[in-house]
Every structure is written in C-alpha cells, then in structure tokens.
Design a protein around this motif. Structure first.
Motif, PDB file in Angstrom:
ATOM      1  N   ASP A  20       0.846  -1.184   0.000  1.00 21.41           N
ATOM      2  CA  ASP A  20       0.000   0.000   0.000  1.00 21.41           C
ATOM      3  C   ASP A  20       0.892   1.249   0.000  1.00 21.41           C
ATOM      4  O   ASP A  20       2.053   1.187   0.391  1.00 21.41           O
ATOM      5  CB  ASP A  20      -0.897  -0.035   1.239  1.00 21.41           C
ATOM      6  N   PHE A  21       0.337   2.372  -0.413  1.00 18.45           N
ATOM      7  CA  PHE A  21       1.106   3.617  -0.472  1.00 18.45           C
ATOM      8  C   PHE A  21       0.871   4.500   0.753  1.00 18.45           C
ATOM      9  O   PHE A  21       1.752   4.647   1.597  1.00 18.45           O
ATOM     10  CB  PHE A  21       0.776   4.383  -1.763  1.00 18.45           C
ATOM     11  N   ASP A  22      -0.317   5.079   0.873  1.00 17.59           N
ATOM     12  CA  ASP A  22      -0.610   6.026   1.958  1.00 17.59           C
ATOM     13  C   ASP A  22      -0.672   5.308   3.296  1.00 17.59           C
ATOM     14  O   ASP A  22      -1.438   4.364   3.474  1.00 17.59           O
ATOM     15  CB  ASP A  22      -1.939   6.746   1.686  1.00 17.59           C
ATOM     16  N   LEU A  56       2.692  -2.057  -6.402  1.00 17.33           N
ATOM     17  CA  LEU A  56       2.059  -0.953  -5.700  1.00 17.33           C
ATOM     18  C   LEU A  56       0.566  -1.245  -5.705  1.00 17.33           C
ATOM     19  O   LEU A  56      -0.055  -1.380  -6.754  1.00 17.33           O
ATOM     20  CB  LEU A  56       2.351   0.384  -6.376  1.00 17.33           C
ATOM     21  N   TRP A  57      -0.008  -1.350  -4.512  1.00 16.18           N
ATOM     22  CA  TRP A  57      -1.406  -1.742  -4.334  1.00 16.18           C
ATOM     23  C   TRP A  57      -2.077  -0.669  -3.497  1.00 16.18           C
ATOM     24  O   TRP A  57      -1.914  -0.624  -2.294  1.00 16.18           O
ATOM     25  CB  TRP A  57      -1.440  -3.112  -3.660  1.00 16.18           C
ATOM     26  N   THR A  58      -2.802   0.226  -4.155  1.00 16.41           N
ATOM     27  CA  THR A  58      -3.299   1.415  -3.472  1.00 16.41           C
ATOM     28  C   THR A  58      -4.692   1.792  -3.947  1.00 16.41           C
ATOM     29  O   THR A  58      -5.108   1.435  -5.053  1.00 16.41           O
ATOM     30  CB  THR A  58      -2.323   2.594  -3.704  1.00 16.41           C
ATOM     31  N   TYR A  59      -5.377   2.539  -3.113  1.00 17.89           N
ATOM     32  CA  TYR A  59      -6.689   3.082  -3.452  1.00 17.89           C
ATOM     33  C   TYR A  59      -6.568   4.187  -4.497  1.00 17.89           C
ATOM     34  O   TYR A  59      -7.506   4.468  -5.227  1.00 17.89           O
ATOM     35  CB  TYR A  59      -7.337   3.632  -2.176  1.00 17.89           C
ATOM     36  N   ARG A  60      -5.401   4.793  -4.596  1.00 12.60           N
ATOM     37  CA  ARG A  60      -5.208   5.906  -5.524  1.00 12.60           C
ATOM     38  C   ARG A  60      -5.476   5.476  -6.965  1.00 12.60           C
ATOM     39  O   ARG A  60      -5.192   4.345  -7.354  1.00 12.60           O
ATOM     40  CB  ARG A  60      -3.775   6.437  -5.437  1.00 12.60           C
ATOM     41  N   SER A  61      -5.981   6.431  -7.746  1.00 10.52           N
ATOM     42  CA  SER A  61      -6.208   6.186  -9.170  1.00 10.52           C
ATOM     43  C   SER A  61      -5.964   7.485  -9.923  1.00 10.52           C
ATOM     44  O   SER A  61      -5.783   8.547  -9.317  1.00 10.52           O
ATOM     45  CB  SER A  61      -7.634   5.677  -9.419  1.00 10.52           C
ATOM     46  N   ASP A 106       0.313  -3.400   4.507  1.00  9.76           N
ATOM     47  CA  ASP A 106      -0.678  -2.330   4.551  1.00  9.76           C
ATOM     48  C   ASP A 106      -0.803  -1.807   5.976  1.00  9.76           C
ATOM     49  O   ASP A 106      -0.735  -2.581   6.930  1.00  9.76           O
ATOM     50  CB  ASP A 106      -2.022  -2.888   4.074  1.00  9.76           C
ATOM     51  N   ASP A 107      -1.003  -0.512   6.123  1.00  2.00           N
ATOM     52  CA  ASP A 107      -1.194   0.074   7.447  1.00  2.00           C
ATOM     53  C   ASP A 107      -2.560  -0.262   8.035  1.00  2.00           C
ATOM     54  O   ASP A 107      -2.805  -0.041   9.209  1.00  2.00           O
ATOM     55  CB  ASP A 107      -1.016   1.592   7.399  1.00  2.00           C
ATOM     56  N   ARG A 108      -3.452  -0.821   7.244  1.00  2.53           N
ATOM     57  CA  ARG A 108      -4.789  -1.148   7.720  1.00  2.53           C
ATOM     58  C   ARG A 108      -4.890  -2.569   8.247  1.00  2.53           C
ATOM     59  O   ARG A 108      -5.976  -3.076   8.488  1.00  2.53           O
ATOM     60  CB  ARG A 108      -5.824  -0.943   6.605  1.00  2.53           C
ATOM     61  N   ASN A 109      -3.763  -3.231   8.438  1.00  3.61           N
ATOM     62  CA  ASN A 109      -3.769  -4.558   9.043  1.00  3.61           C
ATOM     63  C   ASN A 109      -4.319  -4.465  10.454  1.00  3.61           C
ATOM     64  O   ASN A 109      -4.223  -3.424  11.092  1.00  3.61           O
ATOM     65  CB  ASN A 109      -2.334  -5.119   9.151  1.00  3.61           C
ATOM     66  N   GLY A 115       6.080  -1.505  10.896  1.00  2.00           N
ATOM     67  CA  GLY A 115       7.372  -0.878  10.625  1.00  2.00           C
ATOM     68  C   GLY A 115       8.184  -1.676   9.618  1.00  2.00           C
ATOM     69  O   GLY A 115       8.080  -2.895   9.538  1.00  2.00           O
ATOM     70  N   TRP A 116       8.988  -0.961   8.840  1.00  2.00           N
ATOM     71  CA  TRP A 116       9.727  -1.599   7.745  1.00  2.00           C
ATOM     72  C   TRP A 116      10.827  -2.547   8.222  1.00  2.00           C
ATOM     73  O   TRP A 116      11.113  -3.542   7.574  1.00  2.00           O
ATOM     74  CB  TRP A 116      10.261  -0.538   6.795  1.00  2.00           C
ATOM     75  N   GLY A 117      11.458  -2.264   9.348  1.00  2.43           N
ATOM     76  CA  GLY A 117      12.479  -3.180   9.872  1.00  2.43           C
ATOM     77  C   GLY A 117      11.876  -4.533  10.185  1.00  2.43           C
ATOM     78  O   GLY A 117      12.419  -5.579   9.822  1.00  2.43           O
ATOM     79  N   LYS A 118      10.737  -4.531  10.853  1.00  4.05           N
ATOM     80  CA  LYS A 118      10.051  -5.780  11.202  1.00  4.05           C
ATOM     81  C   LYS A 118       9.538  -6.489   9.950  1.00  4.05           C
ATOM     82  O   LYS A 118       9.605  -7.709   9.850  1.00  4.05           O
ATOM     83  CB  LYS A 118       8.899  -5.481  12.172  1.00  4.05           C
TER      84      LYS A 118
END
Length: 144
Positions: A20-22, A56-61, A106-109, A115-118
């Motif tokens: 996800d992006f945002d 890239l898997w995002t809601y944006r279009s 995704d932040d919506r998990n 975090g990216w390290g994990k």
C-alpha cells in the motif's frame, strides 16, 4: 524466504509482495503525498535486490496514482506492477480487482503497520547483526 530444491540446496524463493502507499510507504496525507516512512525505500530496494517483485497496491487512481508512482520512482523504486497482479493485466470491471500476491503490506492490518524493519525481518527470516545494531542502529542490516 528459503526452500530446498530437488538436490537439497537452499535457494531463495522470489515473492510477489503487494504494498500500500498512503500510511505504509509514506505517512498518510491523502490527497497529498506524506513524508516517506522510515526505512520504507531502503527496505523495498533491499527486497528487490533479494529478487522479490513489488506491486504498488493502493486506493489511488488517475493523477493521484501517477503522482505516487512517480514519487516512488524518484526515490529509486520501480514496481513490477501497479494495482494489478502482473504488468500486462488490464482491469476491465468484469473480474475481481483483487490481486494475486504472496504478501500484502498495509497500514490497515489488524494491529496497524509494524514498521519496515520488522517487515524485512519477517519476509527474510533475518535479524539484525548485534554488532551492527550496537554501533549503527537497529536497521543498519538493511544497508548491506
């Protein structure tokens, strides 16, 4: 991830990873582009160097999607596909837009973004070298 091939040798599996992006690659600032999340681009570059394909898997279009893709390109990330399972796939509305991936970041998990390290540690089963952790910080293993 690792697996054994027919001759018993350990080989790395190539993963298809939807991101996800945002709120995941960047802080959520939609419709604007937020600041990059700490270690987002370093981790994605390392995953690509490891042979994994990133989607890239995002809601944006439309234009907002183009801006996100360009922002990532400006930061050194070219995606295998964008909002699709493979580069040539065309969404025509006749089939589900759900994409095929081994992992979704995704932040919506449930529990939020870890975090990216994990993320890197989970995907590679690697942990930071203790000497590097003490000298250069927890995420220095990403810069190998």
């Amino acid at each position: 991830m690792q697996a054994q091939n027919g001759s018993g040798m350990i080989v790395k599996e190539s993963l298809l990873i939807a991101i996800d992006f945002d709120g995941t690659i960047v802080d959520d600032g939609y419709p604007k582009i937020g600041s990059p999340k700490i270690f987002a681009f370093e981790t994605m570059k390392r995953l690509q160097q490891d042979g994994h394909r990133l989607i890239l898997w995002t809601y944006r279009s439309g234009r907002k999607l183009e801006e996100a893709v360009q922002f990532c390109a400006d930061n050194g990330i070219e995606f295998y596909a964008v909002n699709s399972s493979y580069p040539e796939e065309v969404f025509d509305g006749k089939v589900s837009r759900k994409i095929n991936a081994d992992y979704f970041i995704d932040d919506r998990n449930i529990g939020g973004f870890i975090g990216w390290g994990k993320v890197y540690q989970i995907l590679t089963n690697e942990s930071p070298d203790e000497k590097l952790t003490k000298k250069k910080g927890l995420f220095s293993f990403l810069k190998r």
